[in-house]
Design a protein around this motif. Structure first.
Motif, PDB file in Angstrom:
ATOM      1  N   ASP A 199       0.822  -1.211   0.000  1.00 39.35           N
ATOM      2  CA  ASP A 199       0.000   0.000   0.000  1.00 39.35           C
ATOM      3  C   ASP A 199       0.859   1.266   0.000  1.00 39.35           C
ATOM      4  O   ASP A 199       0.413   2.323  -0.451  1.00 39.35           O
ATOM      5  CB  ASP A 199      -0.902   0.026   1.239  1.00 39.35           C
ATOM      6  CG  ASP A 199      -1.898  -1.123   1.250  1.00 39.35           C
ATOM      7  OD1 ASP A 199      -2.423  -1.457   0.171  1.00 39.35           O
ATOM      8  OD2 ASP A 199      -2.133  -1.694   2.338  1.00 39.35           O
ATOM      9  N   TYR A 200       2.081   1.132   0.537  1.00 37.47           N
ATOM     10  CA  TYR A 200       2.949   2.299   0.692  1.00 37.47           C
ATOM     11  C   TYR A 200       4.393   1.929   0.365  1.00 37.47           C
ATOM     12  O   TYR A 200       4.824   0.797   0.587  1.00 37.47           O
ATOM     13  CB  TYR A 200       2.915   2.834   2.133  1.00 37.47           C
ATOM     14  CG  TYR A 200       1.534   2.922   2.731  1.00 37.47           C
ATOM     15  CD1 TYR A 200       0.684   3.982   2.427  1.00 37.47           C
ATOM     16  CD2 TYR A 200       1.074   1.933   3.597  1.00 37.47           C
ATOM     17  CE1 TYR A 200      -0.587   4.054   2.974  1.00 37.47           C
ATOM     18  CE2 TYR A 200      -0.193   1.990   4.150  1.00 37.47           C
ATOM     19  CZ  TYR A 200      -1.023   3.058   3.831  1.00 37.47           C
ATOM     20  OH  TYR A 200      -2.285   3.121   4.366  1.00 37.47           O
ATOM     21  N   VAL A 201       5.120   2.920  -0.128  1.00 43.21           N
ATOM     22  CA  VAL A 201       6.573   2.811  -0.254  1.00 43.21           C
ATOM     23  C   VAL A 201       7.177   3.973   0.523  1.00 43.21           C
ATOM     24  O   VAL A 201       6.748   5.125   0.373  1.00 43.21           O
ATOM     25  CB  VAL A 201       7.039   2.875  -1.726  1.00 43.21           C
ATOM     26  CG1 VAL A 201       8.564   2.893  -1.794  1.00 43.21           C
ATOM     27  CG2 VAL A 201       6.491   1.703  -2.518  1.00 43.21           C
ATOM     28  N   PHE A 202       8.154   3.662   1.370  1.00 45.20           N
ATOM     29  CA  PHE A 202       8.870   4.692   2.118  1.00 45.20           C
ATOM     30  C   PHE A 202      10.312   4.732   1.630  1.00 45.20           C
ATOM     31  O   PHE A 202      10.994   3.704   1.589  1.00 45.20           O
ATOM     32  CB  PHE A 202       8.830   4.405   3.618  1.00 45.20           C
ATOM     33  CG  PHE A 202       7.492   4.684   4.241  1.00 45.20           C
ATOM     34  CD1 PHE A 202       7.234   5.897   4.859  1.00 45.20           C
ATOM     35  CD2 PHE A 202       6.480   3.737   4.190  1.00 45.20           C
ATOM     36  CE1 PHE A 202       5.996   6.165   5.428  1.00 45.20           C
ATOM     37  CE2 PHE A 202       5.235   3.987   4.753  1.00 45.20           C
ATOM     38  CZ  PHE A 202       4.991   5.204   5.371  1.00 45.20           C
ATOM     39  N   VAL A 203      10.754   5.914   1.245  1.00 44.63           N
ATOM     40  CA  VAL A 203      12.115   6.116   0.756  1.00 44.63           C
ATOM     41  C   VAL A 203      12.870   6.948   1.785  1.00 44.63           C
ATOM     42  O   VAL A 203      12.456   8.064   2.112  1.00 44.63           O
ATOM     43  CB  VAL A 203      12.121   6.852  -0.601  1.00 44.63           C
ATOM     44  CG1 VAL A 203      13.556   7.095  -1.062  1.00 44.63           C
ATOM     45  CG2 VAL A 203      11.332   6.072  -1.642  1.00 44.63           C
ATOM     46  N   GLU A 204      13.956   6.392   2.310  1.00 44.67           N
ATOM     47  CA  GLU A 204      14.760   7.125   3.288  1.00 44.67           C
ATOM     48  C   GLU A 204      16.086   7.526   2.655  1.00 44.67           C
ATOM     49  O   GLU A 204      16.791   6.697   2.081  1.00 44.67           O
ATOM     50  CB  GLU A 204      15.021   6.262   4.523  1.00 44.67           C
ATOM     51  CG  GLU A 204      15.716   7.006   5.663  1.00 44.67           C
ATOM     52  CD  GLU A 204      17.227   7.059   5.529  1.00 44.67           C
ATOM     53  OE1 GLU A 204      17.826   8.097   5.886  1.00 44.67           O
ATOM     54  OE2 GLU A 204      17.816   6.069   5.055  1.00 44.67           O
ATOM     55  N   ALA A 205      16.391   8.814   2.732  1.00 45.22           N
ATOM     56  CA  ALA A 205      17.657   9.318   2.199  1.00 45.22           C
ATOM     57  C   ALA A 205      18.088  10.529   3.013  1.00 45.22           C
ATOM     58  O   ALA A 205      17.271  11.403   3.312  1.00 45.22           O
ATOM     59  CB  ALA A 205      17.518   9.698   0.724  1.00 45.22           C
ATOM     60  N   ALA A 206      19.369  10.574   3.358  1.00 43.67           N
ATOM     61  CA  ALA A 206      19.880  11.695   4.146  1.00 43.67           C
ATOM     62  C   ALA A 206      19.711  13.015   3.392  1.00 43.67           C
ATOM     63  O   ALA A 206      19.445  14.056   3.990  1.00 43.67           O
ATOM     64  CB  ALA A 206      21.346  11.461   4.486  1.00 43.67           C
ATOM     65  N   LEU A 207      19.877  12.959   2.065  1.00 44.19           N
ATOM     66  CA  LEU A 207      19.781  14.166   1.239  1.00 44.19           C
ATOM     67  C   LEU A 207      18.478  14.183   0.438  1.00 44.19           C
ATOM     68  O   LEU A 207      18.442  14.617  -0.712  1.00 44.19           O
ATOM     69  CB  LEU A 207      20.991  14.253   0.307  1.00 44.19           C
ATOM     70  CG  LEU A 207      22.354  14.339   0.999  1.00 44.19           C
ATOM     71  CD1 LEU A 207      23.474  14.377  -0.030  1.00 44.19           C
ATOM     72  CD2 LEU A 207      22.438  15.555   1.918  1.00 44.19           C
ATOM     73  N   LEU A 208      17.427  13.725   1.062  1.00 41.16           N
ATOM     74  CA  LEU A 208      16.117  13.641   0.404  1.00 41.16           C
ATOM     75  C   LEU A 208      15.687  14.990  -0.166  1.00 41.16           C
ATOM     76  O   LEU A 208      15.185  15.077  -1.286  1.00 41.16           O
ATOM     77  CB  LEU A 208      15.085  13.153   1.420  1.00 41.16           C
ATOM     78  CG  LEU A 208      13.753  12.639   0.886  1.00 41.16           C
ATOM     79  CD1 LEU A 208      13.879  11.187   0.459  1.00 41.16           C
ATOM     80  CD2 LEU A 208      12.662  12.760   1.947  1.00 41.16           C
ATOM     81  N   ILE A 209      15.893  16.037   0.614  1.00 35.32           N
ATOM     82  CA  ILE A 209      15.482  17.380   0.194  1.00 35.32           C
ATOM     83  C   ILE A 209      16.456  17.942  -0.835  1.00 35.32           C
ATOM     84  O   ILE A 209      16.056  18.418  -1.902  1.00 35.32           O
ATOM     85  CB  ILE A 209      15.381  18.312   1.418  1.00 35.32           C
ATOM     86  CG1 ILE A 209      14.238  17.847   2.333  1.00 35.32           C
ATOM     87  CG2 ILE A 209      15.176  19.760   0.986  1.00 35.32           C
ATOM     88  CD1 ILE A 209      14.230  18.512   3.696  1.00 35.32           C
ATOM     89  N   GLU A 210      17.752  17.853  -0.527  1.00 37.50           N
ATOM     90  CA  GLU A 210      18.764  18.424  -1.416  1.00 37.50           C
ATOM     91  C   GLU A 210      18.771  17.760  -2.791  1.00 37.50           C
ATOM     92  O   GLU A 210      19.047  18.417  -3.801  1.00 37.50           O
ATOM     93  CB  GLU A 210      20.157  18.292  -0.779  1.00 37.50           C
ATOM     94  CG  GLU A 210      20.320  19.067   0.521  1.00 37.50           C
ATOM     95  CD  GLU A 210      19.975  18.241   1.754  1.00 37.50           C
ATOM     96  OE1 GLU A 210      20.606  18.467   2.792  1.00 37.50           O
ATOM     97  OE2 GLU A 210      19.070  17.373   1.678  1.00 37.50           O
ATOM     98  N   ASP A 211      18.472  16.457  -2.835  1.00 33.66           N
ATOM     99  CA  ASP A 211      18.470  15.732  -4.106  1.00 33.66           C
ATOM    100  C   ASP A 211      17.091  15.700  -4.766  1.00 33.66           C
ATOM    101  O   ASP A 211      16.864  14.955  -5.721  1.00 33.66           O
ATOM    102  CB  ASP A 211      18.979  14.296  -3.899  1.00 33.66           C
ATOM    103  CG  ASP A 211      20.492  14.242  -3.728  1.00 33.66           C
ATOM    104  OD1 ASP A 211      21.154  15.257  -4.024  1.00 33.66           O
ATOM    105  OD2 ASP A 211      21.008  13.193  -3.302  1.00 33.66           O
ATOM    106  N   HIS A 212      16.167  16.497  -4.244  1.00 37.13           N
ATOM    107  CA  HIS A 212      14.849  16.721  -4.871  1.00 37.13           C
ATOM    108  C   HIS A 212      14.032  15.439  -5.044  1.00 37.13           C
ATOM    109  O   HIS A 212      13.446  15.197  -6.097  1.00 37.13           O
ATOM    110  CB  HIS A 212      15.026  17.428  -6.219  1.00 37.13           C
ATOM    111  CG  HIS A 212      15.783  18.717  -6.124  1.00 37.13           C
ATOM    112  ND1 HIS A 212      15.256  19.851  -5.534  1.00 37.13           N
ATOM    113  CD2 HIS A 212      17.048  19.040  -6.505  1.00 37.13           C
ATOM    114  CE1 HIS A 212      16.158  20.825  -5.573  1.00 37.13           C
ATOM    115  NE2 HIS A 212      17.249  20.364  -6.148  1.00 37.13           N
ATOM    116  N   TYR A 213      13.966  14.655  -3.973  1.00 40.20           N
ATOM    117  CA  TYR A 213      13.137  13.450  -4.015  1.00 40.20           C
ATOM    118  C   TYR A 213      11.645  13.785  -3.966  1.00 40.20           C
ATOM    119  O   TYR A 213      10.811  12.901  -4.148  1.00 40.20           O
ATOM    120  CB  TYR A 213      13.502  12.511  -2.863  1.00 40.20           C
ATOM    121  CG  TYR A 213      14.666  11.600  -3.179  1.00 40.20           C
ATOM    122  CD1 TYR A 213      14.458  10.285  -3.585  1.00 40.20           C
ATOM    123  CD2 TYR A 213      15.977  12.050  -3.084  1.00 40.20           C
ATOM    124  CE1 TYR A 213      15.523   9.446  -3.878  1.00 40.20           C
ATOM    125  CE2 TYR A 213      17.049  11.219  -3.376  1.00 40.20           C
ATOM    126  CZ  TYR A 213      16.813   9.920  -3.772  1.00 40.20           C
ATOM    127  OH  TYR A 213      17.874   9.096  -4.068  1.00 40.20           O
TER     128      TYR A 213
END
Length: 202
Positions: free
Chosen positions: A114-128
């Motif tokens: 139902d859901y996918v969760f993506v975790e990244a330290a630079l989630l914002i900086e890399d425009h996820y």
């Protein structure tokens, strides 16, 4: 199927939140660090480019075919060299994002979660935000984060100050994220927040 991005400062407890998500919801979790490690394995896309640019001296066994990248050696090269660090990030981050984008597509086609969760330290900086429906900020107060980093990683105050200074501020995280989860307390409080938020999407 919804895609949510998970981010937050070091010591905020993102790993704990991801574990709670895996245990309690019909969700697939993708961690950018794990993808990066996989892409740096012999024969994979990041491996080939990194060895081409940084040379075989970064390998465990230089000259031996299929030798793995020695991450400690590579870290030693880029840690105090901003230009080389930018080169490394310029290789790894786009490949990680490409893989994650394709993996989300594969998960969507499988119609299992139902859901996918993506975790990244630079989630914002890399425009996820381009590939996520929402970005969620995992927050913990500074004192809690410091205690966690000292006990789990053995960081000194100086090391913690340096790491904190290199990351986005609390205000910057909040300005880019749709949801804030306070992970300063016990797991049950965090799980309660997750259930309340995810309940909106059932």
């Amino acid at each position: 199927m919804y895609v949510f991005g998970i981010t937050g400062g070091v010591g905020a407890g993102k790993s704990t939140v991801l574990r709670l998500i895996k245990e309690n919801f019909n969700a697939s979790v993708i961690e950018a660090d794990e993808v990066g490690r996989m892409l740096m394995e012999p024969g994979n896309s990041a491996y080939l480019k990194i060895v081409e640019i940084f040379g075989e001296d970064i390998l465990d066994n230089p000259g031996e075919q299929g030798s793995t990248i020695n991450r400690a050696k590579l870290a030693g090269i880029v840690f105090n060299n901003k230009n080389k660090r930018m080169v490394l990030n310029g290789i790894v981050h786009p490949l990680v994002k490409k893989y994650i984008t394709e993996e989300i597509g594969r998960i969507r086609c499988a119609e299992k979660y139902d859901y996918v969760f993506v975790e990244a330290a630079l989630l914002i900086e890399d425009h996820y935000d381009i590939i996520c429906d929402e970005l969620w900020y995992i927050y913990a107060d500074e004192e809690t984060r410091r205690e966690r980093l000292k006990s789990s990683r053995g960081y000194s105050d100086e090391k913690i100050d340096s790491v904190f200074a290199s990351q986005l501020s609390d205000e910057q995280f909040r300005s880019h994220c749709s949801r804030v989860i306070d992970n300063s307390h016990d797991e049950q409080m965090t799980l309660g927040q997750l259930k309340e938020i995810i309940g909106y999407y059932d």
